[in-house]
Design an enzyme around this catalytic site. Structure first.
Site, mmCIF file in Angstrom:
data_model
loop_
_atom_site.group_PDB
_atom_site.id
_atom_site.type_symbol
_atom_site.label_atom_id
_atom_site.label_comp_id
_atom_site.label_asym_id
_atom_site.label_seq_id
_atom_site.Cartn_x
_atom_site.Cartn_y
_atom_site.Cartn_z
ATOM 1 N N TRP A 358 0.973 -1.262 -0.057
ATOM 2 C CA TRP A 358 0.046 -0.146 -0.146
ATOM 3 C C TRP A 358 1.031 1.233 0.056
ATOM 4 C CZ3 TRP A 358 -1.694 3.207 4.589
ATOM 5 C CH2 TRP A 358 -1.021 3.159 5.620
ATOM 6 N N ASP A 359 2.105 1.159 0.353
ATOM 7 C CA ASP A 359 2.922 2.303 0.282
ATOM 8 C C ASP A 359 2.972 3.151 -0.947
ATOM 9 O OD1 ASP A 359 3.900 -0.045 1.931
ATOM 10 O OD2 ASP A 359 6.054 0.673 1.877
ATOM 11 N N GLU A 487 0.962 -1.523 12.959
ATOM 12 C CA GLU A 487 1.112 -3.303 13.160
ATOM 13 C C GLU A 487 1.608 -3.707 14.459
ATOM 14 O OE1 GLU A 487 3.691 -4.064 9.762
ATOM 15 O OE2 GLU A 487 1.979 -4.070 8.374
ATOM 16 N N LYS A 599 3.690 1.791 16.079
ATOM 17 C CA LYS A 599 4.837 1.416 15.258
ATOM 18 C C LYS A 599 4.738 2.685 14.237
ATOM 19 C CE LYS A 599 6.267 -1.633 11.885
ATOM 20 N NZ LYS A 599 5.827 -2.814 10.864
ATOM 21 N N GLN A 600 3.510 3.131 13.646
ATOM 22 C CA GLN A 600 3.572 4.188 12.871
ATOM 23 C C GLN A 600 2.072 4.706 12.700
ATOM 24 O OE1 GLN A 600 3.362 0.391 10.280
ATOM 25 N NE2 GLN A 600 3.000 1.896 8.607
HETATM 26 C C1 BGC Z 1 4.922 -1.468 7.326
HETATM 27 C C2 BGC Z 1 3.801 -1.288 6.343
HETATM 28 C C3 BGC Z 1 4.622 -1.218 5.142
HETATM 29 C C4 BGC Z 1 5.737 -2.324 4.952
HETATM 30 C C5 BGC Z 1 6.390 -2.147 3.541
HETATM 31 C C6 BGC Z 1 5.892 -2.411 7.274
HETATM 32 O O1 BGC Z 1 6.867 -2.252 8.058
HETATM 33 O O2 BGC Z 1 4.468 -1.527 8.646
HETATM 34 O O3 BGC Z 1 2.849 -0.414 6.627
HETATM 35 O O4 BGC Z 1 3.710 -1.309 3.939
HETATM 36 O O5 BGC Z 1 6.720 -2.295 6.118
HETATM 37 O O6 BGC Z 1 7.180 -0.847 3.799
#
Ligand code: BGC
Length: 769
Positions: A358-359, A487, A599-600
């Site tokens: 999804w990035d 996550e 996490k984000q």
């Molecule tokens: C992130 C995801 C991301 C993936 C690839 C993961 O660590 O939590 O949001 O899509 O890395 O960059």
């Protein structure tokens, strides 16, 4: 912090030889052209530590999934971009001794320089052998951004204190493997190979997927710039071709070997044409010669920079990093082929398998929208449109309707195999719909909706309608058992971001339905018939929108990340001992899950996407609550926080967060640059400047700016391509200057005041303090 590279405006410079960090430098020195890419490996033999990496875009191998406990619904394979033929190879022997930096008595004046302005890699050093022979080496190479199939190397050898015999052996070595292969398997089969006087080729095919690729190479040599005749001995081994020749050189002579390479795959040509095509491209390249090929490549980079550069004055580290990010993004994706996408590591490493996340929609699209003609970004949307049928199969596999786009994919099929992400991180669907909205809002290419967008919107909406859960007691729709962007929480109920974006997805679909009905009736009837949409279905979507449940922390008037978030012990990141960070390397997984640490960007991601819906006070309250709890252990996180911080007037915080994203790889912040670069988060860094510091937004279809300048910068400027116009925006401590380099008159808004922008008649506006 370990400083890896010297600060320079246009170059990434490794000074001195660092064998222990060689993998980091190999990642940083990667080259690519959207069609192929290579890490910064050495051409000559090297017995020290190295991650050899060469990748061909779109070629993948379905590596059989390996998981501890199989769950029904897991995909059978994880697509991986296979490590491919090492085409750089050039073995050198001096008087029968192999030139190997790892075995030298001494390496003097070593430099590896990535020149971002002109797109090449330069390496120079003097190697001293046990018997005190000193040899000066200089190597320049590039992967052409003009001819997608071509790479070229110029390798110069100068004996400084001896006469001798040099054996040169250019080769193509396809006997390579992936370090991340699940079963230690090699991914390529040999099909054909040849080696003749100054020419060789090697054709391999991936197992299972049958992506056939031909690498062809030719070479010649000069001494002191005069071509010399060479007599070669062909060498043929399993998946390997080479051609060896010997040349006598005198002290202070410069022997230069030019190696040209072409790479052609059956993704573009029939199997039976591959060798012919590879030869054709190769001949064209070698006829042009290294210098001419390089000049056309350099001019193409010049054009790129004239349209996408960000210039920062007063902070050379920031200048270097933003150019590095822009350079890598342009090396990774060129938008020429709708079957290609942007892997989180691009062509710089194996991690993440080179697949699409999804990035792309959430982070990368804005960069390509603003720095290239709109057809480039549109290809990213068409990529997903072409995967719609696979996304429908994916939803059906989970017993749901509509389309669920995969978390990780190469060809539209899901590759991810952790149940909490594969089955539950479903917010990705909304990012794909959001990209359509974003693209149309940016470009005004409304017809895209009729051509492609609406079908994706309808099928993602159908997914949401079948995934929601109606709670009869509360008369609310809920989305249970999900993982949000954060996550570090799995299997939660009612992730605010997911619920918000699902409802938004439905709303936007209804809006587009109405728009098509009014403005494009023929397409409307074609599409509603094709998709079999009924009035009842639309009413159902509206009911879900009206009754969606959103968790909220009443006392603080803050959106609650998910149900039960406030049941957790509320700690702050600043309370954590530094030695425990990053959490993902120090805490057990269950401890992370039980904690409140994020996490984000999650709630903040929603505030960023649906920016226009929330007032500043709401953004501020949520930022104040979530920022101290966020560990930013995804490289995608700080950029979003930085943008919101900028918007709510926390300028120093915005800058602090920006620094965390901008030099992530150059300074190896997360200690993982050796695996490859964080390509997708690089687009987030670009957003931190343009959206964050520049305050760029599209509001009511109008381009708006609301800039500030970080304290340490004296000025910065960026370019935006917008609806067939090129705008250059420069900001210093006192003024904002907006100029339109080409294009028709454009109304814009700066700090809430309206202006009519005309070509080459710049606006000068006083900076707000
Ligand atoms: C992130 C995801 C991301 C993936 C690839 C993961 O660590 O939590 O949001 O899509 O890395 O960059």
């Amino acid at each position: 912090m370990n400083k890896y590279v010297k600060h320079h405006e246009w170059e990434i410079i490794e000074e001195g030889f660092h064998p222990n960090d060689n993998r980091v430098y190999e990642s940083l020195m990667s080259l690519g052209n959207g069609s192929m890419g290579i890490r910064g490996n050495f051409e000559e033999d090297y017995s020290g530590d190295s991650l050899q990496g060469s990748y061909v875009a779109g070629v993948y191998y379905p590596d059989k999934t390996r998981v501890g406990w199989w769950k029904n619904g897991y995909p059978e394979y994880f697509a991986k971009v296979p490590n491919a033929t090492n085409f750089l190879g050039l073995s050198i022997k001096i008087n029968d001794e192999i030139l190997d930096l790892s075995k030298a008595k001494e390496v003097k004046a070593f430099k590896r320089i990535l020149n971002m302005k002109e797109g090449y890699l330069l390496r120079s050093f003097t190697i001293v052998s046990e018997d005190e022979r000193e040899t000066e080496i200089e190597v320049k190479r590039f992967i052409s951004i003009v001819s997608n199939e071509i790479a070229a190397i110029k390798y110069s050898i100068k004996p400084l204190n001896y006469h001798g015999e040099i054996t040169v052996c250019p080769y193509l070595d396809g006997d390579v493997k992936n370090e991340d292969s699940n079963y230690d398997e090699k991914f390529w089969n040999e099909i054909d190979k040849h080696s003749t006087q100054s020419f060789m080729d090697l054709t391999l095919e991936t197992k299972k997927t049958a992506f056939r690729t031909t690498w062809a190479s030719s070479f010649n040599a000069t001494i002191n710039n005069n071509f010399v005749n060479i007599d070669t001995d062909p060498i043929l081994k399993d998946k390997y071709v080479a051609s060896s020749f010997k040349i006598k050189v005198s002290k202070m002579d410069t022997l230069t070997i030019y190696k040209y390479i072409s790479v052609v795959s059956n993704r573009y040509y029939d199997n039976n044409l591959l060798e012919e095509k590879a030869h054709e491209f190769l001949k064209e390249a070698s006829d042009k010669g290294f210098e001419d090929l390089f000049q056309e490549h350099r001019r193409a980079w010049e054009k790129h920079w004239s349209e996408s550069d960000i210039e920062i004055k007063g902070d050379i580290a920031a200048q270097q990093s933003i150019r590095f990010n822009i350079f890598q993004l342009n090396q990774t994706y060129t938008g020429e082929d709708p079957r290609l996408n942007i892997g989180p590591k691009g062509f710089t490493g194996e991690k993440y398998g080179g697949s699409t996340y999804w990035d792309t929609e959430a982070y990368c699209l804005p960069f390509y929208l603003s720095t290239a003609p709109s057809k480039i970004a549109k290809q990213l949307l068409i990529y997903r449109y072409n995967h719609l049928e696979k996304a429908k199969e994916n939803a059906a596999k989970l017993g749901l309707r509509g389309a669920l786009y995969p978390m990780v994919t190469m060809n539209g099929e899901e590759c991810h195999n952790e149940w909490e992400i594969t089955f539950e991180e479903i917010h990705r669907n909304a990012a794909i719909s959001y990209a359509i909205y974003n693209y149309v809002k940016y470009t005004e290419d409304e017809y895209h909706l009729a051509e492609y967008g609406f079908e994706v919107l309808v099928e993602t909406s159908r997914f949401w309608a079948s995934r929601v859960n109606y709670n009869t007691y509360k008369d609310k729709y809920m989305i249970l058992g999900v993982t949000g962007p954060n996550e570090y929480e799995n299997n939660v109920n009612n992730n605010w971001y997911t619920n918000t974006m699902a409802s938004w997805n439905l709303e936007y679909t209804i809006e587009v339905y109405t728009l098509l009905k009014e403005k494009y009736p023929a397409d409307f009837y074609r599409l509603t018939a094709k998709l079999n949409i009924s009035k009842e279905e639309i009413e159902k979507w509206q009911d879900i929108i009206d009754k969606m449940y959103y968790p909220h922390i009443e006392e603080l008037d803050v959106f609650q990340q998910q149900d039960g978030y406030m049941d957790k012990e509320q700690l702050m990141v600043r309370d954590l001992p530094e030695a425990e960070l990053p959490l993902n390397q120090n805490w057990s997984w269950d401890r992370i899950l039980r904690s409140c640490f994020i996490k984000q960007a999650d709630v903040l991601q929603g505030l960023f996407f649906l920016n226009h819906r929330f007032d500043l006070a709401t953004k501020k309250r949520n930022f104040d609550f979530y920022e101290p709890r966020t560990v930013h252990e995804s490289s995608l996180s700080p950029c979003i926080y930085s943008i919101i911080a900028g918007e709510i007037g926390y300028h120093e915080k915005a800058y602090e967060l920006y620094l965390r994203t901008a030099r992530l790889d150059l300074d190896n912040y997360n200690n993982d640059t050796e695996d490859g670069l964080h390509i997708t988060s690089m687009a987030g860094t670009w957003m931190s400047i343009v959206y964050g510091f520049g305050g760029f937004r599209i509001k009511d279809s109008k381009l708006t700016l609301s800039p500030f300048i970080p304290k340490t910068w004296s000025s910065y400027s960026f370019k935006i391509m917008f609806r067939k116009r090129l705008l250059s925006i420069s900001i210093d401590k006192e003024n904002i200057r907006v100029n339109m380099e080409y294009g028709e008159e454009l109304p814009i808004e700066v700090y809430d005041a309206y202006y009519d922008l005309k070509v080459n008649s710049p606006l000068n506006i006083i900076m707000k303090r």
